[in-house]
Design a protein around this motif. Structure first.
Motif, PDB file in Angstrom:
ATOM      1  N   ILE A  58       0.955  -1.181  -0.180  1.00 57.76           N
ATOM      2  CA  ILE A  58      -0.022   0.040  -0.033  1.00 57.76           C
ATOM      3  C   ILE A  58       0.747   1.106  -0.034  1.00 57.76           C
ATOM      4  N   SER A  59       2.097   1.014   0.545  1.00 58.88           N
ATOM      5  CA  SER A  59       3.008   2.249   0.601  1.00 58.88           C
ATOM      6  C   SER A  59       3.394   2.847  -0.978  1.00 58.88           C
ATOM      7  N   LEU A  60       3.367   1.964  -1.725  1.00 59.24           N
ATOM      8  CA  LEU A  60       3.620   2.154  -3.155  1.00 59.24           C
ATOM      9  C   LEU A  60       2.595   3.066  -3.793  1.00 59.24           C
ATOM     10  N   GLY A  61       1.422   2.750  -3.490  1.00 56.18           N
ATOM     11  CA  GLY A  61       0.259   3.760  -3.939  1.00 56.18           C
ATOM     12  C   GLY A  61       0.241   4.909  -3.186  1.00 56.18           C
ATOM     13  N   ILE A  62       0.262   4.743  -1.796  1.00 59.32           N
ATOM     14  CA  ILE A  62      -0.006   6.229  -0.938  1.00 59.32           C
ATOM     15  C   ILE A  62       1.209   7.245  -1.143  1.00 59.32           C
ATOM     16  N   VAL A  63       2.247   6.666  -1.013  1.00 62.45           N
ATOM     17  CA  VAL A  63       3.473   7.578  -0.819  1.00 62.45           C
ATOM     18  C   VAL A  63       3.683   8.177  -2.131  1.00 62.45           C
ATOM     19  N   THR A  64       3.347   7.506  -3.202  1.00 59.11           N
ATOM     20  CA  THR A  64       3.752   8.080  -4.550  1.00 59.11           C
ATOM     21  C   THR A  64       2.769   9.182  -4.657  1.00 59.11           C
ATOM     22  N   ILE A  65       1.500   9.006  -4.389  1.00 60.78           N
ATOM     23  CA  ILE A  65       0.751  10.217  -4.804  1.00 60.78           C
ATOM     24  C   ILE A  65       1.224  11.414  -3.868  1.00 60.78           C
ATOM     25  N   LEU A  66       1.626  11.269  -2.641  1.00 59.70           N
ATOM     26  CA  LEU A  66       1.932  12.257  -1.899  1.00 59.70           C
ATOM     27  C   LEU A  66       3.055  13.015  -2.007  1.00 59.70           C
ATOM     28  N   TRP A  67       3.910  12.142  -2.641  1.00 59.63           N
ATOM     29  CA  TRP A  67       5.238  12.807  -2.859  1.00 59.63           C
ATOM     30  C   TRP A  67       5.043  13.539  -4.264  1.00 59.63           C
ATOM     31  N   VAL A  68       4.405  13.379  -5.201  1.00 53.76           N
ATOM     32  CA  VAL A  68       4.059  14.081  -6.444  1.00 53.76           C
ATOM     33  C   VAL A  68       3.290  15.485  -5.826  1.00 53.76           C
ATOM     34  N   LEU A  69       2.215  15.293  -4.842  1.00 49.89           N
ATOM     35  CA  LEU A  69       1.558  16.404  -4.422  1.00 49.89           C
ATOM     36  C   LEU A  69       2.388  17.500  -3.671  1.00 49.89           C
ATOM     37  N   TYR A  70       3.061  17.088  -2.818  1.00 52.37           N
ATOM     38  CA  TYR A  70       3.861  18.021  -1.812  1.00 52.37           C
ATOM     39  C   TYR A  70       4.884  17.434  -1.107  1.00 52.37           C
ATOM     40  N   VAL A  91       5.287  21.321  -6.442  1.00 52.69           N
ATOM     41  CA  VAL A  91       3.849  20.799  -6.160  1.00 52.69           C
ATOM     42  C   VAL A  91       3.445  20.346  -7.455  1.00 52.69           C
ATOM     43  N   GLY A  92       2.954  19.178  -7.381  1.00 51.88           N
ATOM     44  CA  GLY A  92       2.298  18.286  -8.499  1.00 51.88           C
ATOM     45  C   GLY A  92       3.209  18.122  -9.537  1.00 51.88           C
ATOM     46  N   PHE A  93       4.587  18.342  -9.274  1.00 47.83           N
ATOM     47  CA  PHE A  93       5.537  18.424 -10.496  1.00 47.83           C
ATOM     48  C   PHE A  93       5.122  19.162 -11.701  1.00 47.83           C
ATOM     49  N   SER A  94       4.263  20.201 -11.320  1.00 49.11           N
ATOM     50  CA  SER A  94       3.935  20.963 -12.240  1.00 49.11           C
ATOM     51  C   SER A  94       4.757  22.179 -12.856  1.00 49.11           C
ATOM     52  N   GLY A  95       5.979  22.388 -12.333  1.00 50.68           N
ATOM     53  CA  GLY A  95       6.699  23.400 -13.039  1.00 50.68           C
ATOM     54  C   GLY A  95       8.004  22.598 -13.526  1.00 50.68           C
ATOM     55  N   ILE A  96       8.179  21.617 -13.412  1.00 46.84           N
ATOM     56  CA  ILE A  96       9.593  21.053 -13.570  1.00 46.84           C
ATOM     57  C   ILE A  96       9.545  20.783 -15.007  1.00 46.84           C
ATOM     58  N   GLY A  97      10.806  21.032 -15.926  1.00 48.33           N
ATOM     59  CA  GLY A  97      10.877  20.832 -17.156  1.00 48.33           C
ATOM     60  C   GLY A  97      11.459  19.459 -17.459  1.00 48.33           C
ATOM     61  N   LYS A  98      11.085  18.693 -18.568  1.00 48.98           N
ATOM     62  CA  LYS A  98      11.573  17.578 -18.517  1.00 48.98           C
ATOM     63  C   LYS A  98      13.229  17.480 -18.736  1.00 48.98           C
ATOM     64  N   THR A  99      13.677  18.228 -19.329  1.00 49.57           N
ATOM     65  CA  THR A  99      15.090  18.234 -19.314  1.00 49.57           C
ATOM     66  C   THR A  99      15.785  19.250 -18.260  1.00 49.57           C
ATOM     67  N   LEU A 117      11.800   9.455  -4.587  1.00 48.10           N
ATOM     68  CA  LEU A 117      10.475   8.714  -4.094  1.00 48.10           C
ATOM     69  C   LEU A 117      10.625   7.334  -3.505  1.00 48.10           C
ATOM     70  N   MET A 118      11.455   6.301  -4.132  1.00 47.27           N
ATOM     71  CA  MET A 118      11.629   5.038  -3.866  1.00 47.27           C
ATOM     72  C   MET A 118      12.026   4.839  -2.353  1.00 47.27           C
ATOM     73  N   THR A 149       4.170  12.385   6.099  1.00 53.52           N
ATOM     74  CA  THR A 149       3.900  13.860   6.022  1.00 53.52           C
ATOM     75  C   THR A 149       4.673  14.846   7.049  1.00 53.52           C
ATOM     76  N   ILE A 150       4.504  14.206   8.271  1.00 52.78           N
ATOM     77  CA  ILE A 150       4.990  14.986   9.470  1.00 52.78           C
ATOM     78  C   ILE A 150       6.442  14.486   9.820  1.00 52.78           C
ATOM     79  N   VAL A 151       6.785  13.203   9.586  1.00 53.03           N
ATOM     80  CA  VAL A 151       8.057  12.797  10.052  1.00 53.03           C
ATOM     81  C   VAL A 151       9.229  12.586   8.951  1.00 53.03           C
ATOM     82  N   TYR A 152       8.526  11.800   7.920  1.00 50.16           N
ATOM     83  CA  TYR A 152       9.688  11.611   6.953  1.00 50.16           C
ATOM     84  C   TYR A 152      10.099  12.719   6.051  1.00 50.16           C
ATOM     85  N   PHE A 153       8.991  13.509   5.436  1.00 52.18           N
ATOM     86  CA  PHE A 153       9.652  14.536   4.626  1.00 52.18           C
ATOM     87  C   PHE A 153      10.241  15.521   5.102  1.00 52.18           C
TER      88      PHE A 153
END
Length: 446
Positions: A58-70, A91-99, A117-118, A149-153
């Protein structure tokens, strides 16, 4: 040319070799979470196998989404007071260019983000082994959200983020002794002190149901750990990554042999569980230290960790805390040892010129390592215990006693890991099914 001025020709350029290398390392680290699931899944009783697998998956799913969001922004964004990071473009990887390159390196930001992320995925999954047999899956999932959110990040920012207080202090953590292993091990201790022991702890046999699964999981962890460790240098240009690769293998072998030797002397046998646990202890201990020590130093680190972690796993019986699968004894103790031993075995010829006590460097680095180790340990222990307490008093952390006795797999997932009704077919299958039903009935009555 003034030092602050960099010509375009001098700026790092995207390296296809390093980018490909880091993508492979990211995939290797991802494989470690399913490997951990098998490692833990084989160590529990039959009735808890699926739940143990799911607590990792379940960590593969939950943490992946949280990592991308914030999460990536909190861990590796612009420093805010040496405690946390934040960059709105992340935030949301919205401003990251591919290169767009990760500052100072030849790999894209996306590659660095997915590699980290891994790490974020497997760290809370490590905690789950201490909680086997007794935690609601919904409560675990919510705990996972709150904990990362409160500890690892924040802790990842302290240790690895530019501007993080531990990073600025000079604490050495090549690939996660503090941010991953001490963090997870201390969290595990905090939670189990709140939720209590399993039914039958120290009374009923709670042996691993499948040692082949344990060995398979340990092998996958060992394999994936090469990406975990060697990839943490974020490139392959100056020999530090290969040094870390060699030290990973050397320390793991030394720890496995040391654990088995201790086990033979103490208990009279060389067990497969001891071999697997010893290997993991070595992997944990070399994770923070492998870029700073020589291969001979790696042998020492691995051997020390193998013996002391083997001794530490028995402390749960002496002190009465139910660390189901030895997360505290292996990950917290191994992480502490690996981190502190840098202060003694750092050679000055690896990732930096920092030397430990045995190489003429005095105790300066040791005290820095102590600051990082015990700050992370205390923070994670206290905050994790508070989170567990709040969840236990609101939605409840534990399944009922009847559900724990009859089997958490059926109660939480409506499935069982093994279908014995078809074992051998015909009469043999019926007998196997009847025997299983009778066993479960006796456990419920008890």
């Amino acid at each position: 040319m003034a030092p602050a001025i960099m010509l375009a020709a001098d700026a790092p350029r995207l390296s296809s070799a390093n980018t490909g290398f880091m993508l492979i390392c990211s995939a290797l680290v991802m494989l470690m979470t399913p490997g951990l699931a098998f490692f833990y899944g084989g160590m529990v009783r039959v009735k808890s196998t699926l739940n143990m697998l799911m607590m990792s998956f379940i960590s593969l799913g939950i943490v992946t989404i949280l990592w991308v969001l914030y999460g990536f922004s909190m861990a590796f964004g612009s420093d805010k007071g040496s405690i946390i990071g934040w960059t709105s473009d992340y935030v949301g990887f919205s401003g990251i260019g591919k290169t767009e390159l990760w500052p100072g390196y030849t790999i894209p930001v996306f590659v660095f983000a997915v590699f980290q992320l891994m790490f974020a995925i497997i760290t809370p999954a490590l905690i789950s082994g201490a909680l086997a047999d007794r935690v609601k899956f919904s409560a675990w999932s919510l705990f996972l959200v709150l904990w990362v959110t409160i500890v690892y990040f924040p802790v990842a920012h302290w240790v690895w983020g530019a501007g993080g207080w531990a990073f600025k202090l000079g604490v050495i953590d090549f690939a996660g002794g503090t941010a991953v292993h001490i963090n997870a091990g201390a969290a595990a201790l905090g939670v189990i002190l709140v939720i209590g022991r399993r039914v039958g702890f120290k009374k009923d046999p709670m042996r691993p149901h499948s040692l082949p699964l344990v060995m398979l999981g340990a092998g996958l962890l060992w394999f994936g750990w090469f990406g975990f460790n060697a990839g943490s240098w974020l490139g392959n240009d100056d020999g530090v990554g290969p040094l870390m690769f060699v030290n990973t293998q050397v320390a793991t072998g030394a720890a496995m042999l040391a654990w088995l030797a201790y086990e033979k002397i103490r208990h009279g046998a060389f067990t497969t569980l001891g071999a697997a646990s010893g290997a993991v202890a070595g992997l944990v201990a070399i994770t923070p230290s492998g870029g700073a020590v020589s291969p001979l130093g790696a042998i020492a680190v691995g051997a020390i960790a193998g013996v002391l972690c083997a001794m530490a796993v028995g402390l749960k019986y002496r002190f009465g805390f139910d660390d189901s699968l030895d997360v505290v004894g292996v990950h917290m103790v191994g992480g502490v040892l690996g981190s502190l031993l840098i202060g003694f075995f750092a050679s000055g010829k690896g990732q930096s010129d920092v030397k430990g006590l045995f190489y003429g460097g005095g105790l300066d680095q040791f005290w820095k390592q102590c600051a990082g180790v015990f700050a992370v340990l205390a923070y994670s222990l206290v905050v994790s215990a508070v989170l567990a307490f709040l969840l236990d008093r609101t939605i409840g952390m534990r399944v009922t006693e009847d559900e724990e006795i009859s089997g958490i797999d059926q109660a939480e997932h409506a499935e069982t890991a093994y279908d014995f009704s078809g074992a051998g077919g015909g009469v043999i299958g019926s007998l196997a099914a009847s025997a299983l039903a009778a066993t479960q009935s006796k456990k419920v009555d008890a």
